[in-house]
Motif scaffolding. Sequence first.
Motif, short mmCIF file in Angstrom:
data_model
loop_
_atom_site.label_atom_id
_atom_site.label_comp_id
_atom_site.label_asym_id
_atom_site.label_seq_id
_atom_site.Cartn_x
_atom_site.Cartn_y
_atom_site.Cartn_z
N GLY A 260 -10.11 -10.22 -33.02
CA GLY A 260 -10.25 -11.20 -34.09
C GLY A 260 -8.92 -11.53 -34.74
N GLN A 261 -8.03 -10.54 -34.83
CA GLN A 261 -6.71 -10.76 -35.44
C GLN A 261 -5.73 -11.39 -34.46
OE1 GLN A 261 -6.24 -10.14 -38.72
NE2 GLN A 261 -8.35 -9.41 -38.84
N ARG A 262 -5.83 -10.99 -33.17
CA ARG A 262 -4.92 -11.50 -32.14
C ARG A 262 -5.74 -12.00 -30.94
NH1 ARG A 262 0.45 -10.56 -32.90
NH2 ARG A 262 0.96 -10.86 -30.71
N PRO A 263 -6.30 -13.22 -31.07
CA PRO A 263 -7.15 -13.76 -30.00
C PRO A 263 -6.42 -13.99 -28.69
CG PRO A 263 -6.71 -15.41 -31.70
CD PRO A 263 -6.21 -14.11 -32.22
N GLN A 264 -5.07 -14.03 -28.72
CA GLN A 264 -4.30 -14.24 -27.50
C GLN A 264 -4.31 -13.02 -26.58
OE1 GLN A 264 -3.15 -13.87 -30.61
NE2 GLN A 264 -0.92 -13.54 -30.70
N LEU A 265 -4.81 -11.87 -27.09
CA LEU A 265 -4.87 -10.66 -26.27
C LEU A 265 -6.02 -10.71 -25.26
CD1 LEU A 265 -4.35 -7.71 -28.81
CD2 LEU A 265 -2.92 -8.23 -26.85
N ASP A 266 -5.78 -10.16 -24.07
CA ASP A 266 -6.85 -9.92 -23.11
C ASP A 266 -7.42 -8.56 -23.46
OD1 ASP A 266 -8.54 -9.51 -21.02
OD2 ASP A 266 -7.08 -9.95 -19.44
N ILE A 267 -8.35 -8.54 -24.42
CA ILE A 267 -8.78 -7.30 -25.04
C ILE A 267 -9.39 -6.31 -24.05
CG2 ILE A 267 -11.08 -8.10 -25.71
CD1 ILE A 267 -8.67 -5.90 -27.82
N ASP A 268 -10.12 -6.78 -23.06
CA ASP A 268 -10.76 -5.86 -22.11
C ASP A 268 -9.73 -5.11 -21.26
OD1 ASP A 268 -13.38 -6.41 -22.88
OD2 ASP A 268 -13.46 -8.21 -21.63
N ASN A 269 -8.62 -5.75 -20.95
CA ASN A 269 -7.57 -5.09 -20.17
C ASN A 269 -6.65 -4.24 -21.04
OD1 ASN A 269 -8.33 -6.09 -17.64
ND2 ASN A 269 -7.20 -8.01 -17.96
N ILE A 270 -6.56 -4.59 -22.31
CA ILE A 270 -5.64 -3.89 -23.21
C ILE A 270 -6.30 -2.69 -23.87
CG2 ILE A 270 -4.35 -4.12 -25.38
CD1 ILE A 270 -2.98 -5.39 -23.00
N ALA A 271 -7.58 -2.80 -24.20
CA ALA A 271 -8.27 -1.76 -24.99
C ALA A 271 -8.75 -0.60 -24.12
CB ALA A 271 -9.44 -2.38 -25.75
N THR A 272 -7.82 -0.02 -23.36
CA THR A 272 -8.15 1.11 -22.48
C THR A 272 -7.64 2.44 -23.03
OG1 THR A 272 -6.09 0.77 -21.25
CG2 THR A 272 -8.06 -0.38 -20.44
N GLY A 273 -6.96 2.38 -24.18
CA GLY A 273 -6.33 3.58 -24.72
C GLY A 273 -4.90 3.75 -24.25
N ASP A 274 -4.43 2.84 -23.38
CA ASP A 274 -3.07 2.92 -22.85
C ASP A 274 -2.06 2.43 -23.88
OD1 ASP A 274 -1.05 3.39 -21.09
OD2 ASP A 274 -1.66 1.92 -19.59
N THR A 275 -0.78 2.78 -23.69
CA THR A 275 0.29 2.33 -24.58
C THR A 275 1.38 1.62 -23.79
OG1 THR A 275 1.42 4.47 -24.38
CG2 THR A 275 -0.09 4.19 -26.25
N TRP A 276 2.16 0.81 -24.49
CA TRP A 276 3.25 0.05 -23.87
C TRP A 276 4.49 0.14 -24.75
CZ3 TRP A 276 -1.80 -1.28 -23.88
CH2 TRP A 276 -2.40 -1.58 -22.65
N TYR A 277 5.67 0.11 -24.10
CA TYR A 277 6.92 0.01 -24.84
C TYR A 277 7.14 -1.44 -25.26
CZ TYR A 277 8.00 4.76 -23.35
OH TYR A 277 7.96 6.12 -23.17
N GLY A 278 8.08 -1.62 -26.21
CA GLY A 278 8.30 -2.93 -26.82
C GLY A 278 8.33 -4.11 -25.88
N SER A 279 9.19 -4.07 -24.84
CA SER A 279 9.33 -5.21 -23.92
C SER A 279 8.03 -5.46 -23.16
CB SER A 279 10.46 -4.93 -22.92
OG SER A 279 11.67 -4.69 -23.63
N GLU A 280 7.35 -4.38 -22.73
CA GLU A 280 6.07 -4.54 -22.03
C GLU A 280 4.99 -5.03 -22.98
OE1 GLU A 280 5.67 -0.50 -20.85
OE2 GLU A 280 6.59 -0.81 -18.88
#
Length: 346
Positions: A260-280
Amino acid sequence: MEFLTDYAGFLLKLISVALIIVFVLGIVASGKRKSQPGSLSVTKLNESYDDMKAELDRQLLDKKVLKDREKEKKKKEKVEKKAKKKVLKESEEEAKKRLYVLDFDGDIKASAVDSMREEITAVLSVAKPQDEVVVRLESGGGVVHGYGLAASQLQRIREANIPLTICVDKVAASGGYMMACVADKIIAAPFAILGSIGVVAQVPNVHRLLDKSLIDVELHTAGRYKRTLTMLGKNTDEGREKFRQDLEDTHGLFKRFVSGQRPQLDIDNIATGDTWYGSEALENNLIDVVMTSDAYLVSHYDNAEVIQVVYKQPKGMAERFGLSLFSALEHKVVSWVGKLTQSRGY
Protein backbone atom coordinates in the motif's frame (compact mmCIF):
# COMPACT_ATOMS: atom_id res chain seq x y z
CA MET A 1 42.56 -14.01 56.09
CA GLU A 2 40.55 -12.69 59.05
CA PHE A 3 40.99 -9.16 57.70
CA LEU A 4 39.80 -10.22 54.23
CA THR A 5 36.75 -11.97 55.72
CA ASP A 6 35.80 -8.90 57.78
CA TYR A 7 36.38 -6.68 54.77
CA ALA A 8 34.17 -8.84 52.52
CA GLY A 9 31.42 -8.81 55.15
CA PHE A 10 31.59 -5.02 55.40
CA LEU A 11 31.50 -4.69 51.60
CA LEU A 12 28.41 -6.92 51.32
CA LYS A 13 26.62 -4.86 53.98
CA LEU A 14 27.52 -1.65 52.14
CA ILE A 15 26.21 -3.02 48.83
CA SER A 16 23.02 -4.27 50.54
CA VAL A 17 22.35 -0.84 52.05
CA ALA A 18 22.98 0.82 48.67
CA LEU A 19 20.54 -1.55 46.94
CA ILE A 20 17.84 -0.88 49.55
CA ILE A 21 18.29 2.89 49.15
CA VAL A 22 18.06 2.66 45.35
CA PHE A 23 14.99 0.41 45.59
CA VAL A 24 13.18 2.81 47.93
CA LEU A 25 14.08 5.82 45.79
CA GLY A 26 12.87 3.93 42.72
CA ILE A 27 9.45 3.38 44.28
CA VAL A 28 9.22 7.03 45.34
CA ALA A 29 10.40 8.39 41.98
CA SER A 30 8.41 6.02 39.73
CA GLY A 31 5.20 7.89 40.39
CA LYS A 32 6.82 11.26 39.67
CA ARG A 33 8.72 10.29 36.52
CA LYS A 34 5.71 10.30 34.20
CA SER A 35 4.84 13.88 35.14
CA GLN A 36 8.35 15.19 34.48
CA PRO A 37 8.74 16.77 31.04
CA GLY A 38 11.59 15.76 28.77
CA SER A 39 13.92 18.19 27.03
CA LEU A 40 14.04 19.11 23.35
CA SER A 41 17.46 19.75 21.83
CA VAL A 42 17.72 21.70 18.55
CA THR A 43 21.02 21.86 16.63
CA LYS A 44 21.62 23.77 13.41
CA LEU A 45 23.78 21.39 11.40
CA ASN A 46 24.63 24.10 8.84
CA GLU A 47 26.50 26.02 11.52
CA SER A 48 28.41 22.92 12.66
CA TYR A 49 29.37 22.20 9.05
CA ASP A 50 30.49 25.81 8.49
CA ASP A 51 32.55 25.77 11.70
CA MET A 52 34.40 22.59 10.63
CA LYS A 53 35.03 24.02 7.17
CA ALA A 54 36.31 27.31 8.62
CA GLU A 55 38.65 25.46 11.01
CA LEU A 56 40.15 23.45 8.15
CA ASP A 57 40.60 26.65 6.15
CA ARG A 58 42.44 28.27 9.09
CA GLN A 59 44.75 25.28 9.41
CA LEU A 60 45.48 24.67 5.72
CA LEU A 61 45.17 27.91 3.73
CA ASP A 62 47.68 30.70 3.24
CA LYS A 63 46.92 33.78 5.37
CA LYS A 64 46.35 36.00 2.35
CA VAL A 65 43.99 33.50 0.70
CA LEU A 66 42.19 33.06 4.00
CA LYS A 67 41.73 36.82 4.40
CA ASP A 68 40.32 37.10 0.85
CA ARG A 69 37.88 34.25 1.56
CA GLU A 70 36.71 35.89 4.77
CA LYS A 71 36.01 39.10 2.88
CA GLU A 72 34.01 37.20 0.26
CA LYS A 73 32.12 35.37 3.00
CA LYS A 74 31.14 38.64 4.73
CA LYS A 75 29.92 40.10 1.44
CA LYS A 76 27.89 36.97 0.77
CA GLU A 77 26.38 37.08 4.27
CA LYS A 78 25.31 40.72 3.77
CA VAL A 79 23.63 39.85 0.47
CA GLU A 80 21.88 36.87 2.06
CA LYS A 81 20.66 38.99 4.98
CA LYS A 82 19.14 41.56 2.64
CA ALA A 83 17.55 38.84 0.52
CA LYS A 84 16.16 37.14 3.62
CA LYS A 85 14.61 40.37 4.91
CA LYS A 86 13.05 40.99 1.52
CA VAL A 87 11.63 37.48 1.36
CA LEU A 88 10.20 37.72 4.87
CA LYS A 89 8.51 40.98 4.01
CA GLU A 90 7.05 39.69 0.75
CA SER A 91 5.75 36.39 2.07
CA GLU A 92 6.47 34.18 5.06
CA GLU A 93 5.78 31.10 2.92
CA GLU A 94 8.72 31.89 0.65
CA ALA A 95 11.22 31.76 3.51
CA LYS A 96 14.21 29.42 3.32
CA LYS A 97 13.34 25.72 3.30
CA ARG A 98 14.02 23.74 6.48
CA LEU A 99 15.11 20.12 6.80
CA TYR A 100 14.24 18.64 10.18
CA VAL A 101 16.54 15.71 10.96
CA LEU A 102 15.42 12.97 13.36
CA ASP A 103 17.31 9.82 14.37
CA PHE A 104 15.74 6.43 15.06
CA ASP A 105 18.03 3.69 16.38
CA GLY A 106 15.69 0.74 16.82
CA ASP A 107 15.95 -2.15 19.25
CA ILE A 108 13.71 -5.23 19.34
CA LYS A 109 10.97 -3.32 21.22
CA ALA A 110 11.22 -0.15 19.08
CA SER A 111 11.85 1.76 22.33
CA ALA A 112 13.04 4.84 20.40
CA VAL A 113 9.42 5.48 19.36
CA ASP A 114 8.85 7.14 22.77
CA SER A 115 11.26 9.94 21.85
CA MET A 116 10.38 10.02 18.14
CA ARG A 117 6.69 10.65 18.77
CA GLU A 118 7.60 13.77 20.80
CA GLU A 119 10.04 14.94 18.12
CA ILE A 120 7.40 14.53 15.41
CA THR A 121 4.83 16.43 17.47
CA ALA A 122 7.30 19.29 17.96
CA VAL A 123 8.29 19.42 14.28
CA LEU A 124 4.70 19.32 13.01
CA SER A 125 3.85 22.31 15.21
CA VAL A 126 6.18 24.54 13.14
CA ALA A 127 6.83 22.76 9.80
CA LYS A 128 5.46 24.20 6.56
CA PRO A 129 4.63 22.41 3.27
CA GLN A 130 7.92 23.50 1.65
CA ASP A 131 9.92 21.95 4.50
CA GLU A 132 11.07 18.34 4.75
CA VAL A 133 11.55 15.78 7.51
CA VAL A 134 14.56 13.47 7.21
CA VAL A 135 14.71 10.40 9.44
CA ARG A 136 18.04 8.61 9.75
CA LEU A 137 16.80 5.10 10.41
CA GLU A 138 18.73 2.08 11.70
CA SER A 139 16.86 -1.06 12.71
CA GLY A 140 16.89 -4.79 12.14
CA GLY A 141 13.25 -5.07 13.25
CA GLY A 142 11.46 -6.40 16.30
CA VAL A 143 7.99 -6.79 17.78
CA VAL A 144 5.02 -6.14 15.50
CA HIS A 145 3.12 -3.74 17.76
CA GLY A 146 6.22 -1.63 18.53
CA TYR A 147 7.19 -1.12 14.90
CA GLY A 148 3.57 -0.76 13.87
CA LEU A 149 3.32 2.21 16.21
CA ALA A 150 6.61 3.64 14.91
CA ALA A 151 5.35 3.42 11.30
CA SER A 152 2.09 5.09 12.37
CA GLN A 153 4.03 7.97 13.91
CA LEU A 154 5.83 8.51 10.58
CA GLN A 155 2.47 8.47 8.80
CA ARG A 156 1.53 11.56 10.81
CA ILE A 157 4.16 13.47 8.80
CA ARG A 158 2.71 12.28 5.48
CA GLU A 159 -0.82 13.13 6.61
CA ALA A 160 0.36 16.67 7.41
CA ASN A 161 1.56 16.97 3.77
CA ILE A 162 5.17 17.42 4.84
CA PRO A 163 7.66 15.56 2.58
CA LEU A 164 9.27 12.65 4.41
CA THR A 165 12.65 11.16 3.49
CA ILE A 166 14.10 8.07 5.17
CA CYS A 167 17.89 7.60 5.09
CA VAL A 168 19.34 4.15 5.81
CA ASP A 169 23.11 3.89 6.26
CA LYS A 170 23.32 0.37 7.72
CA VAL A 171 20.09 -1.58 8.02
CA ALA A 172 16.30 -1.23 7.72
CA ALA A 173 14.98 -4.76 7.80
CA SER A 174 11.65 -6.31 8.81
CA GLY A 175 10.02 -3.77 11.17
CA GLY A 176 12.71 -1.27 10.15
CA TYR A 177 11.59 -1.54 6.52
CA MET A 178 7.96 -1.30 7.65
CA MET A 179 8.88 2.16 8.92
CA ALA A 180 11.00 3.07 5.88
CA CYS A 181 8.31 2.28 3.31
CA VAL A 182 6.08 5.04 4.73
CA ALA A 183 8.45 7.68 3.29
CA ASP A 184 7.97 9.67 0.09
CA LYS A 185 11.59 8.84 -0.67
CA ILE A 186 13.93 6.14 0.67
CA ILE A 187 17.68 6.72 0.42
CA ALA A 188 20.16 3.97 1.31
CA ALA A 189 23.94 3.58 1.38
CA PRO A 190 25.41 1.13 -1.17
CA PHE A 191 25.90 -1.64 1.40
CA ALA A 192 22.89 -0.95 3.63
CA ILE A 193 20.68 -3.99 4.21
CA LEU A 194 16.98 -3.69 3.36
CA GLY A 195 13.96 -5.95 3.12
CA SER A 196 13.28 -9.00 5.30
CA ILE A 197 9.53 -8.64 4.75
CA GLY A 198 8.59 -11.67 6.81
CA VAL A 199 7.52 -12.78 10.28
CA VAL A 200 9.36 -15.07 12.69
CA ALA A 201 8.51 -16.50 16.11
CA GLN A 202 10.33 -18.99 18.30
CA VAL A 203 9.06 -20.66 21.48
CA PRO A 204 11.34 -22.98 23.49
CA ASN A 205 9.61 -25.93 25.17
CA VAL A 206 11.01 -27.82 28.17
CA HIS A 207 8.00 -30.09 28.77
CA ARG A 208 9.92 -33.34 28.22
CA LEU A 209 12.66 -32.27 30.63
CA LEU A 210 10.08 -31.45 33.30
CA ASP A 211 8.27 -34.70 32.60
CA LYS A 212 11.45 -36.69 33.25
CA SER A 213 11.92 -34.82 36.51
CA LEU A 214 8.31 -35.69 37.53
CA ILE A 215 7.30 -32.01 37.48
CA ASP A 216 3.72 -31.26 36.45
CA VAL A 217 2.69 -27.94 34.92
CA GLU A 218 -0.97 -26.97 34.92
CA LEU A 219 -2.24 -24.35 32.49
CA HIS A 220 -5.87 -23.24 32.71
CA THR A 221 -7.41 -21.00 30.04
CA ALA A 222 -10.86 -19.72 29.11
CA GLY A 223 -11.09 -19.53 25.34
CA ARG A 224 -10.02 -22.12 22.82
CA TYR A 225 -7.02 -20.19 21.51
CA LYS A 226 -6.09 -18.18 24.59
CA ARG A 227 -2.76 -20.01 24.67
CA THR A 228 -1.65 -21.91 21.55
CA LEU A 229 1.97 -22.79 22.39
CA THR A 230 3.55 -22.83 25.83
CA MET A 231 7.10 -23.12 27.16
CA LEU A 232 6.35 -25.52 30.01
CA GLY A 233 3.27 -27.54 29.07
CA LYS A 234 2.69 -30.12 26.34
CA ASN A 235 1.92 -28.52 22.97
CA THR A 236 -0.75 -29.91 20.64
CA ASP A 237 -0.93 -30.15 16.84
CA GLU A 238 -3.99 -27.90 16.93
CA GLY A 239 -2.08 -25.29 18.91
CA ARG A 240 0.85 -25.43 16.50
CA GLU A 241 -1.42 -25.03 13.49
CA LYS A 242 -3.15 -22.01 15.05
CA PHE A 243 0.23 -20.48 15.90
CA ARG A 244 1.41 -20.92 12.29
CA GLN A 245 -1.85 -19.45 11.00
CA ASP A 246 -1.36 -16.40 13.21
CA LEU A 247 2.11 -15.93 11.69
CA GLU A 248 0.66 -16.16 8.17
CA ASP A 249 -2.03 -13.62 9.04
CA THR A 250 0.59 -11.23 10.42
CA HIS A 251 2.71 -11.72 7.30
CA GLY A 252 -0.29 -10.94 5.12
CA LEU A 253 -0.91 -7.75 7.10
CA PHE A 254 2.75 -6.78 6.68
CA LYS A 255 2.63 -7.40 2.91
CA ARG A 256 -0.56 -5.36 2.46
CA PHE A 257 0.93 -2.47 4.42
CA VAL A 258 4.16 -2.40 2.39
CA SER A 259 2.43 -2.75 -0.98
CA GLY A 260 0.00 0.00 0.00
CA GLN A 261 2.90 2.36 0.72
CA ARG A 262 5.05 1.28 -2.27
CA PRO A 263 2.75 -0.04 -5.03
CA GLN A 264 5.71 -0.21 -7.44
CA LEU A 265 7.01 -3.26 -5.53
CA ASP A 266 6.43 -6.79 -6.79
CA ILE A 267 5.30 -7.76 -3.31
CA ASP A 268 4.95 -11.51 -3.90
CA ASN A 269 8.57 -11.80 -5.07
CA ILE A 270 9.93 -9.40 -2.45
CA ALA A 271 8.02 -10.53 0.67
CA THR A 272 9.97 -13.78 1.11
CA GLY A 273 11.97 -12.68 4.15
CA ASP A 274 15.05 -12.12 1.96
CA THR A 275 17.27 -9.02 2.20
CA TRP A 276 19.11 -6.91 -0.38
CA TYR A 277 22.04 -4.49 -0.29
CA GLY A 278 21.52 -0.87 -1.34
CA SER A 279 22.25 -1.20 -5.08
CA GLU A 280 20.19 -4.41 -5.38
CA ALA A 281 17.41 -2.84 -3.34
CA LEU A 282 17.23 -0.03 -5.91
CA GLU A 283 16.80 -2.55 -8.73
CA ASN A 284 13.93 -4.16 -6.80
CA ASN A 285 12.23 -0.80 -6.06
CA LEU A 286 12.77 -1.15 -2.31
CA ILE A 287 14.51 2.26 -2.32
CA ASP A 288 14.66 5.33 -4.58
CA VAL A 289 18.27 6.56 -4.36
CA VAL A 290 21.64 5.02 -3.45
CA MET A 291 23.41 7.60 -1.27
CA THR A 292 24.60 8.04 2.31
CA SER A 293 22.65 10.25 4.71
CA ASP A 294 25.72 12.52 5.05
CA ALA A 295 25.86 13.18 1.31
CA TYR A 296 22.13 13.92 1.23
CA LEU A 297 22.28 16.43 4.08
CA VAL A 298 25.43 18.16 2.77
CA SER A 299 23.70 18.64 -0.60
CA HIS A 300 21.08 20.79 1.18
CA TYR A 301 23.36 22.96 3.33
CA ASP A 302 23.53 25.78 0.77
CA ASN A 303 19.81 26.11 0.06
CA ALA A 304 18.12 25.03 3.31
CA GLU A 305 18.34 25.24 7.09
CA VAL A 306 19.23 21.74 8.29
CA ILE A 307 18.05 21.30 11.88
CA GLN A 308 18.55 18.24 14.08
CA VAL A 309 15.79 17.69 16.63
CA VAL A 310 16.34 15.36 19.61
CA TYR A 311 13.91 14.71 22.44
CA LYS A 312 15.53 13.35 25.61
CA GLN A 313 13.36 11.29 27.93
CA PRO A 314 13.53 12.34 31.60
CA LYS A 315 15.54 10.11 33.92
CA GLY A 316 14.02 9.20 37.26
CA MET A 317 15.71 10.18 40.50
CA ALA A 318 16.44 6.55 41.35
CA GLU A 319 18.04 5.95 37.95
CA ARG A 320 20.27 9.02 38.19
CA PHE A 321 21.21 8.38 41.81
CA GLY A 322 21.65 4.64 41.27
CA LEU A 323 24.03 5.05 38.34
CA SER A 324 26.21 7.59 40.14
CA LEU A 325 26.19 5.58 43.38
CA PHE A 326 27.27 2.31 41.78
CA SER A 327 29.88 4.09 39.67
CA ALA A 328 31.41 5.62 42.81
CA LEU A 329 31.16 2.30 44.65
CA GLU A 330 32.88 0.46 41.82
CA HIS A 331 35.70 3.01 41.76
CA LYS A 332 36.19 2.70 45.54
CA VAL A 333 36.25 -1.11 45.49
CA VAL A 334 38.83 -1.17 42.68
CA SER A 335 40.95 1.34 44.60
CA TRP A 336 40.79 -0.71 47.83
CA VAL A 337 41.58 -3.98 46.11
CA GLY A 338 44.52 -2.34 44.35
CA LYS A 339 45.97 -1.09 47.62
CA LEU A 340 45.40 -4.45 49.31
CA THR A 341 47.10 -6.52 46.61
CA GLN A 342 49.96 -4.02 46.46
CA SER A 343 50.62 -4.27 50.20
CA ARG A 344 50.64 -8.10 50.13
CA GLY A 345 53.09 -8.24 47.19
CA TYR A 346 50.80 -9.78 44.57
